[in-house]
Design a protein around this motif. Structure first.
Motif, short mmCIF file in Angstrom:
data_model
loop_
_atom_site.label_atom_id
_atom_site.label_comp_id
_atom_site.label_asym_id
_atom_site.label_seq_id
_atom_site.Cartn_x
_atom_site.Cartn_y
_atom_site.Cartn_z
N ALA A 103 52.71 37.52 36.02
CA ALA A 103 53.92 37.84 35.27
C ALA A 103 55.06 36.91 35.62
N LYS A 104 55.15 36.51 36.88
CA LYS A 104 56.37 35.77 37.25
C LYS A 104 56.26 34.29 36.96
N ASP A 105 55.07 33.65 37.11
CA ASP A 105 55.03 32.20 36.92
C ASP A 105 54.03 31.72 35.88
N SER A 106 53.47 32.66 35.12
CA SER A 106 52.52 32.32 34.04
C SER A 106 51.28 31.56 34.48
N ILE A 107 50.90 31.66 35.76
CA ILE A 107 49.68 30.96 36.19
C ILE A 107 48.47 31.77 35.75
N LEU A 108 47.50 31.08 35.19
CA LEU A 108 46.31 31.71 34.64
C LEU A 108 45.49 32.36 35.73
N GLN A 109 45.15 33.65 35.53
CA GLN A 109 44.35 34.35 36.52
C GLN A 109 42.92 34.56 36.06
N ALA A 110 42.78 35.03 34.83
CA ALA A 110 41.42 35.33 34.33
C ALA A 110 41.46 35.34 32.82
N TYR A 111 40.30 35.16 32.23
CA TYR A 111 40.22 35.23 30.77
C TYR A 111 38.81 35.60 30.36
N THR A 112 38.70 36.10 29.16
CA THR A 112 37.37 36.41 28.63
C THR A 112 37.47 36.55 27.12
N HIS A 113 36.33 36.73 26.48
CA HIS A 113 36.32 37.06 25.06
C HIS A 113 35.83 38.49 24.94
N THR A 114 36.27 39.18 23.92
CA THR A 114 35.78 40.55 23.76
C THR A 114 34.32 40.52 23.34
N ASN A 115 33.65 41.64 23.56
CA ASN A 115 32.25 41.75 23.14
C ASN A 115 32.17 41.92 21.63
N ALA A 116 30.95 42.06 21.14
CA ALA A 116 30.74 42.22 19.69
C ALA A 116 31.49 43.43 19.15
N ASP A 117 31.68 44.44 19.95
CA ASP A 117 32.34 45.64 19.46
C ASP A 117 33.85 45.61 19.73
N GLY A 118 34.36 44.47 20.06
CA GLY A 118 35.81 44.38 20.25
C GLY A 118 36.29 44.83 21.60
N SER A 119 35.39 45.25 22.48
CA SER A 119 35.85 45.76 23.78
C SER A 119 35.77 44.68 24.84
N PHE A 120 36.56 44.87 25.88
CA PHE A 120 36.52 43.93 26.99
C PHE A 120 36.66 44.66 28.30
N ASN A 121 36.09 44.07 29.34
CA ASN A 121 36.21 44.60 30.69
C ASN A 121 36.29 43.38 31.60
N LEU A 122 37.44 43.14 32.13
CA LEU A 122 37.67 41.89 32.86
C LEU A 122 38.07 42.18 34.29
N THR A 123 37.43 41.48 35.24
CA THR A 123 37.75 41.65 36.65
C THR A 123 38.95 40.79 37.02
N VAL A 124 39.85 41.40 37.82
CA VAL A 124 41.01 40.65 38.31
C VAL A 124 40.84 40.56 39.82
N THR A 125 41.05 39.39 40.40
CA THR A 125 40.71 39.24 41.83
C THR A 125 41.60 39.99 42.80
N LYS A 126 42.88 40.10 42.51
CA LYS A 126 43.74 40.79 43.48
C LYS A 126 44.84 41.58 42.78
N PRO A 127 45.46 42.52 43.49
CA PRO A 127 46.54 43.30 42.87
C PRO A 127 47.77 42.44 42.63
N GLY A 128 48.61 42.91 41.70
CA GLY A 128 49.84 42.18 41.40
C GLY A 128 50.39 42.56 40.06
N ASN A 129 51.46 41.87 39.66
CA ASN A 129 52.09 42.08 38.35
C ASN A 129 51.62 41.02 37.39
N TYR A 130 51.07 41.46 36.27
CA TYR A 130 50.47 40.51 35.35
C TYR A 130 50.98 40.66 33.93
N LEU A 131 50.64 39.69 33.11
CA LEU A 131 50.94 39.73 31.68
C LEU A 131 49.61 39.61 30.95
N LEU A 132 49.35 40.53 30.02
CA LEU A 132 48.13 40.46 29.21
C LEU A 132 48.50 39.75 27.92
#
Lengths: 255, 923
Positions: free
Chosen positions: B48-77
């Motif tokens: 959230a604070k410096d816009s550094i990329l943490q993780a990314y993915t594409h949704t599955n065929a049904d539009g859903s996603f489940n993405l792992t984030v390595t550590k706690p913190g404040n983020y922007l989706l």
């Protein structure tokens, strides 16, 4: 039961909707153009206080070599696997002192599903096959956008090899987090990447959406197999006595 | 509703599977807000604070996603899909809330969104971000009838957040280029000062664009404007120099002072040296710092540069002492160069002075074998040579346009020479009977004036590879010398005969040589080109030598017509050449020939006899090169050349410098032609340090010109005549191989070579075949660690087999040599350096072994951070050796030893001073 039938229908419908998906590209061919500012690179090579002989050589080179040199390459990709192949230039590029930045020495196979890549590198006569996982790069996304080869791309600033500053433009329309050479790791295909302080950039000139048979995307095979750390150790030993040229060329060869 | 059931089921499954693990993750489903269709989107998570990329993915065929984030913190989706407004939402992950469930994320089709804004006429709160300014909502005027397409174009990027707030990207950032290259400003979050010091400078330059640059805005026809900034170079100023002073034992000394000043485009330097320890000027490194350029820079096709050094024919220019004699040298010089007119014009000028004295004592012993006799000669010659020289030169260069250059060089030299020599020689026969003794004195004083001017014009045409160049030069020289020659030859026979020659010979020679060469290259295709050249040369010389004998001791006034001569010599050459060049990315083939038509005319002013000769010389050439890969190649070369007999061989001018051997002319001499073939293979692998180089060559000469020496066994004097040999073709060949590897960190080279030759001559009218074969093996080892030590040793055996058909026995010998050099960096900035070389030439049937050893060592210490001050104590030729060389000749062997600088110790101080600065460019 009615619910189940409707659910199934919806699933099928959703499935068929997904299958069309004309906007997203997962397979195709991209032609890249590498552009180097030959004059600035040569000027940096002679340093801030060059000897009169180096200064003379640089001035003669400036008069006879064009300011920019361009080299072509192709990237074919399908479903998270890609193969980057350089194209041999038809006229030789005037290279001031054999600087690797004025050459294309990398053939790279990337597999995003296993997060690994295989890069075949030619370094002064030795052919290496570097097999390793995709390097960790730090990327910072920005709001800036630019049109590259007909795709709206977003700018991301990055740091690779811990100290090389790069600027990349990627599109989320192409679903492969790859790019030219070994550049990867953004949520989409990198269509333009520049290393401002080395005066070099790669720009996609044409994107062709077509189905690439997976059999064509195979890693290169020839070369002595090493991983990144082993390659760095070998280069350190070989370039030990090259003074400041050593770390510079090593950095370029590792890209 | 149905979808919710699925989502709940999916969530349940997720919850079950993630139970018991402490992974942090996010999940959700992306749908179109209107149609509720599942969308395959790109999910990106940034800090959230410096816009550094943490993780990314594409949704599955049904539009859903489940993405792992390595550590706690404040983020922007950030959720994006082409054609839709991107969705942004801030969220937090911490151990208390390890999984963030976004549920259904609704994405709005961008066109529909803007249409709503426009058609409904409601100015929804749109925050539009430009690149440096922020527009407020009211400033952005939306008319009710504005077409969506117009808006879409103006707002390429639209974000919508959780609360429905819309943010749009304003006018896209203009492209900025600096000196033709696109400029991307540095990102201060990623680029810290430590990474590269000059990064900050570039950003400053960009920000200070109002003082240092000019803007030229270019509208490139597309919707984005491009701003081009041209930077001006900062002016560099400074000075640097060096002072060296050394004092040694036995009266040896050395001193050097060099000062350079430069400011912006101009450079000025001055230097002076004096030494009697073998240094005859500035060393190569110091001379190149001066910028005194006698070089032509040529850029090759592959961008590499080679500097071609022109001029510099004597010891003062070359600054090398070859170990013969005792030298004393004093030199000084001034240099100035500058550029102007946008660097299109430049001038480079030098003035140099030099005073060189050399005292040489040469002892020669030679043995010559003839069919009926053997002649041994031994002599000692003592000579003092002194020269004082002044030279001034100017080079002016102009770049008329990017494809046309002009270079004008002019130089003038004045030289004063004073040479004195005295020698005593004894000639005996194989039975040690004295044949003659000679006491010779040869003193001459001379003045030489030389003037050279040359013009070089180069032009590249629009068609690539089409070029023309023209080089014209004039070289004028005049020499006036006065020579006193005295020789007494004593021949002990039945009646003692003393042959005395005492002459005064004033000589004036003038020569003027004009050369012009026009070259034109025309490409037939990208692969094939032809280079044509026409060269013209005109040489006019006169040589007027008068000889006077003594009428009374010290009075030289009796004109001697036998040894006086006055010649005019004219030579006119016309040359035409054509060379074809064919190249692909892997092969290069060059072939062609040059033909020269030479007209020679020599007029004897005394007798009015004219000697004329016209001939045509051909020089065919072919070069084939094949590039096996980027670091291996194979080459094959053929060239042929003709050698014309010289005037001295056809009709020599009578002179009495060497009364022991007189040359007789041969008017029937024909030219000889030499064919040369050579081939080589080279491969290098720098990183694995493996190199291999193989080569060979073979050449033979048809109709070669050789000597017939006829010796008078009673007097020991001889006559020489040049003749052609047509029944035999002398030849020579060589094969060599070098392999290099790195073994245990030591760089190792092994070289093997074999050289052979066969040549012919006549002794007392009998054919003598001389066969030479030599075999060499050398091993080189090198190891170094920068700033710690460096060590280098090479050596190996050699075998030489020399056979003369007219001599009994052979001259085979075995030898070996070794050479080593090492430097050791000791603590407290001390340095120890030493070199030692050893050479053993084995005995032959006629001559005993020769051993030479040379050992030098120096201890030095540097002071100050930049190692500017250096004190050293050195020992030269510690074993006090003399230099002896032994060479086989056509008829025998000659051994020479020359006096050289013997052992001495010297204490030297060397000081480098520098001061650099920059003044920023003025607008």
């Amino acid at each position: 039961m009615k619910t189940i039938l409707i659910t199934l229908t919806c699933l099928i419908l959703t499935g068929s909707l997904m299958a069309q998906n004309p906007q997203i590209v997962t397979s195709g061919t991209i032609t890249f153009e590498k552009r180097v500012n030959l004059h600035t690179v040569a000027k940096q090579e002679i340093g801030t206080n060059p000897s009169p002989l180096s200064q003379q050589m640089y001035e003669a080179y400036k008069k006879s070599a064009p300011q920019f040199a361009t080299m072509q390459s192709t990237l074919i990709f399908n479903n998270n696997k890609s193969l980057f192949t350089p194209i041999e230039p038809t006229t030789p590029i005037p290279n001031f002192s054999g600087n690797p930045i004025n050459k294309q020495f990398n053939t790279v196979y990337t597999d995003m599903t296993t997060s690994s890549n295989i890069a075949q590198k030619e370094i002064y006569g030795d052919l290496f096959l570097v097999k390793d996982s995709i390097r960790k790069m730090t990327w910072r996304l920005t709001d800036e956008t630019q049109d590259v080869a007909g795709y709206t791309c977003r700018r991301a600033n990055g740091l690779i090899l811990d100290s090389v500053y790069v600027v990349a433009f990627y599109t989320d329309k192409i679903w492969m987090s790859g790019g030219p050479e070994s550049f990867a790791g953004l949520p989409g295909m990198i269509l333009k990447v520049a290393i401002p302080h080395e005066n070099v950039s790669w720009t996609a000139t044409k994107v062709t959406v077509e189905n690439i048979p997976p059999a064509k995307i195979v890693p290169p095979k020839k070369g002595s197999v090493v991983n990144n750390k082993q390659l760095i150790d070998k280069l350190k030993v070989a370039m030990k006595n090259w003074g400041s040229v050593g770390p510079y060329e090593m950095k370029i060869y590792l890209l | 509703m149905k979808i919710s059931i699925l989502t709940i089921m999916a969530c349940l499954i997720c919850a079950i599977t993630s139970y018991g693990q402490t992974t942090y993750s996010i999940k959700g489903t992306t749908v179109d807000t209107v149609t509720k269709a599942k969308l395959s989107t790109t999910i990106t998570v940034l800090n959230a604070k410096d816009s550094i990329l943490q993780a990314y993915t594409h949704t599955n065929a049904d539009g859903s996603f489940n993405l792992t984030v390595t550590k706690p913190g404040n983020y922007l989706l950030w959720v994006t899909y082409p054609g839709y407004a991107s969705y942004e939402e801030k969220f937090t992950i911490n151990p208390a809330v390890p999984t963030h469930n976004f549920g259904n994320i609704n994405l709005q089709d961008r066109a529909k969104l803007l249409q709503e804004v426009v058609i409904k006429g409601e100015v929804k709160a749109i925050k539009i971000k430009g690149d440096t300014t922020e527009y407020n909502a009211k400033a952005f005027v939306i008319q009710p009838n504005d077409k969506v397409e117009d808006l879409l174009r103006q707002l390429p990027d639209v974000h919508v957040d959780k609360d429905g707030k819309i943010t749009a990207q304003g006018e896209s950032v203009p492209k900025v280029t600096v000196d033709g290259e696109e400029f991307f400003g540095d990102d201060p979050l990623l680029v810290t000062r430590n990474i590269r010091a000059d990064m900050v400078d570039k950003v400053q330059i960009f920000n200070k664009k109002s003082d240092q640059a000019t803007f030229t805005g270019i509208d490139d026809g597309k919707t984005t404007k491009t701003i081009n900034i041209t930077l001006r170079e900062d002016k560099k100023t400074g000075m640097f120099g060096k002072g060296v002073a050394g004092v040694g034992t036995d009266g040896y000394y050395e001193g050097q002072l060099m000062y350079n000043k430069f400011k912006g485009k101009y450079k000025f330097s001055v230097y002076g040296t004096m030494a009697n320890d073998g240094k005859t000027g500035l060393g190569y490194q110091d001379a190149s710092k001066l910028g005194a350029s006698n070089s032509n820079m040529v850029i090759l096709d592959d961008g590499g540069a080679i500097g071609i050094l022109i001029g510099g024919g004597d010891a003062l220019d070359n600054a090398t002492y070859n170990g013969q004699g005792l030298p004393q040298a004093r030199t000084a010089g001034v240099h100035y160069d500058t550029k102007w007119g946008d660097d299109k014009q430049s001038i480079n000028t030098n003035y140099k002075l030099g005073d060189l004295s050399l005292n040489t004592i040469t002892t020669t012993n030679s043995q010559d074998n003839y069919p009926t006799t053997q002649i041994n000669r031994s002599s000692v010659a003592n000579s003092d040579n002194h020269s004082f020289r002044q030279k001034a030169d100017v080079i002016y260069q102009k770049t008329i346009d990017p494809n046309t250059t002009l270079k004008l060089s002019v130089d003038g030299t004045l030289k004063n020479l004073d040479n004195k020599s005295h020698s005593l020689s004894t000639t005996t026969d194989g039975n040690n009977n004295l044949l003659n003794r000679e006491d010779k004195t040869d003193n001459s004083k001379g003045e030489q004036k030389m003037f050279n001017a040359s013009l070089l014009f180069n032009k590249k045409f629009k068609k690539p590879q089409r070029t023309i160049s023209w080089n014209v030069s004039e070289a004028f020289s005049q020499t006036d010398s006065k020579r006193y020659f005295n020789s007494v030859i004593t021949t002990p026979a039945a009646t003692t005969v003393n042959d005395t020659t005492a002459q005064y010979q004033p000589t004036t020679s003038i020569s003027s040589v004009l050369n012009s060469n026009l070259t034109y290259t025309e490409p037939f295709s990208t692969k094939l080109a032809v280079t044509l050249n026409y060269a013209f040369g005109m040489n006019n010389s006169t040589s007027d030598r008068e000889s006077y004998n003594q009428s009374a001791p010290g009075r030289y006034d009796v004109f001697d017509p036998v040894y006086s001569n006055n010649y005019n010599y004219n030579q006119l050459t016309n040359q035409l050449g054509a060379m074809f060049n064919y190249h692909t990315s892997v092969t290069t083939l060059t072939f062609g020939t040059k033909a020269s038509n030479v007209n020679l005319k020599q007029i004897d002013q005394f007798t009015a006899k004219v000697y004329k000769r016209d001939f045509v010389n051909w020089s065919p050439q072919a070069v084939f090169r094949y590039k096996i890969n980027t670091s291996s190649n194979y080459t094959f070369i053929y060239n042929g050349s003709a050698t014309q007999p010289t005037i001295d061989q056809i009709q020599p001018i009578r002179n009495n410098t060497n009364l022991q051997n007189i040359v007789i002319g041969n008017a029937n001499l024909e030219p000889s032609f030499r064919h040369n073939f050579s081939t080589s293979f080279y491969s290098s692998k720098t990183v694995s340090a493996q190199y291999i180089s193989l080569g060979g060559n073979y050449s033979f000469t048809t109709n070669s010109i050789t000597q017939n020496i006829v010796v008078d066994p009673t007097t020991g004097r001889s006559t020489t005549q040049y003749i052609n040999i047509s029944s035999k073709n002398p030849f020579n060949y060589s094969v060599r191989a070098t392999v290099s590897r790195r073994i245990f960190g030591i760089s190792t080279d092994l070289s093997l070579s074999h050289i052979g030759s066969e040549s012919y001559s006549y002794s007392n009218n009998v054919l003598s075949t001389n066969t030479n074969k030599s075999y060499n093996a050398t091993l080189t080892l090198q190891i170094n660690q920068p700033k710690k030590y460096s060590f280098y040793v090479y050596g190996g055996p050699s075998y030489s087999a020399v056979k003369y058909s007219l001599q009994q026995g052979n001259n085979n010998s075995f030898g070996y040599n070794a050479s080593t050099q090492g430097t050791l960096y000791l603590p407290a900035k001390f340095q120890l350096a030493s070199d030692f070389s050893y050479r053993y030439q084995g005995p032959t049937q006629m001559i005993p072994p020769v051993i030479t050893r040379m050992w030098n060592a120096t201890v030095s210490k540097t002071f100050f951070k930049g190692d500017n001050l250096k004190l050293s104590v050195g020992g030269n030729n510690l074993l006090n050796q003399e230099i002896v060389t032994r060479t086989p000749t056509a008829t025998g062997i000659t051994q020479t030893s020359v006096n050289t600088i013997k052992r001495f110790f010297m204490f030297t101080i060397s000081w480098d001073f520098t001061k650099f600065g920059t003044t920023t460019a003025q607008n």
